[in-house]
Design a protein around this motif. Sequence first.
Motif, short mmCIF file in Angstrom:
data_model
loop_
_atom_site.label_atom_id
_atom_site.label_comp_id
_atom_site.label_asym_id
_atom_site.label_seq_id
_atom_site.Cartn_x
_atom_site.Cartn_y
_atom_site.Cartn_z
N THR A 169 23.00 29.68 94.72
CA THR A 169 22.22 30.40 93.72
C THR A 169 21.78 31.76 94.25
OG1 THR A 169 21.45 28.27 92.87
CG2 THR A 169 20.25 30.23 92.14
N ALA A 170 21.28 31.79 95.48
CA ALA A 170 20.85 33.05 96.09
C ALA A 170 22.03 34.00 96.22
CB ALA A 170 20.21 32.78 97.45
N GLY A 171 23.19 33.47 96.61
CA GLY A 171 24.39 34.31 96.72
C GLY A 171 24.84 34.86 95.38
N LEU A 172 24.72 34.05 94.32
CA LEU A 172 25.06 34.53 92.98
C LEU A 172 24.11 35.66 92.56
CD1 LEU A 172 25.76 31.17 91.13
CD2 LEU A 172 27.44 32.89 91.83
N MET A 173 22.84 35.47 92.87
CA MET A 173 21.86 36.51 92.53
C MET A 173 22.15 37.79 93.30
SD MET A 173 18.52 34.05 92.23
CE MET A 173 17.38 35.11 91.35
N ARG A 174 22.57 37.66 94.54
CA ARG A 174 22.96 38.83 95.34
C ARG A 174 24.16 39.53 94.71
NH1 ARG A 174 22.66 41.38 100.50
NH2 ARG A 174 23.91 43.22 100.16
N ALA A 175 25.15 38.75 94.29
CA ALA A 175 26.34 39.32 93.65
C ALA A 175 25.96 40.06 92.37
CB ALA A 175 27.36 38.22 93.35
N ILE A 176 25.08 39.47 91.59
CA ILE A 176 24.62 40.10 90.34
C ILE A 176 23.94 41.43 90.65
CG2 ILE A 176 22.96 39.91 88.44
CD1 ILE A 176 23.61 36.82 88.51
#
Length: 156
Positions: A106-113
């Motif tokens: 989830t944190a990685g997805l937020m970083r990608a966003i």
Amino acid sequence: MDNSIDTGDINLLITERERQQLLAELHARLFWVGEEIPYFVEINGKKCKLHERVWDLINRKNISDDDKKQIERYIAVLKEKEMADELELQTKEMTREEAKELFNETAGLMRAIMDLREIEEGVSKEKEKEFHNMFSVQRTEEIRRWLNFLKDAGKV
């Protein structure tokens, strides 16, 4: 990020307190700085090379209108996946290891966003460097405050 879960026994179910700590970390200011974008993420049953795609876009000299439209689609799909993951983290019974893995995704997805939004908005490399320097100073101050708090509480 200091995923505040005691991983002593990863097969134990996550406690409500640990769950709330992870969720709070996801919403902390600038938490995503330093998080790694997942190399692969499964979206709608398909395995996508997220890290490679974001990296490709970051390193382009020019972003076309088609690229911007594609970035908008990526952001929408990733935001939907991020929200589903966060809901799962809030509600699903899971082990500590599963919770940590889901938190990291989830944190990685937020970083990608966030990275995709910066590309879309045309944030310059200089502004990015300035931002990271500012974050580093703020993070250091935050760590000092926590250490002082722990010292005052007799924990250190």
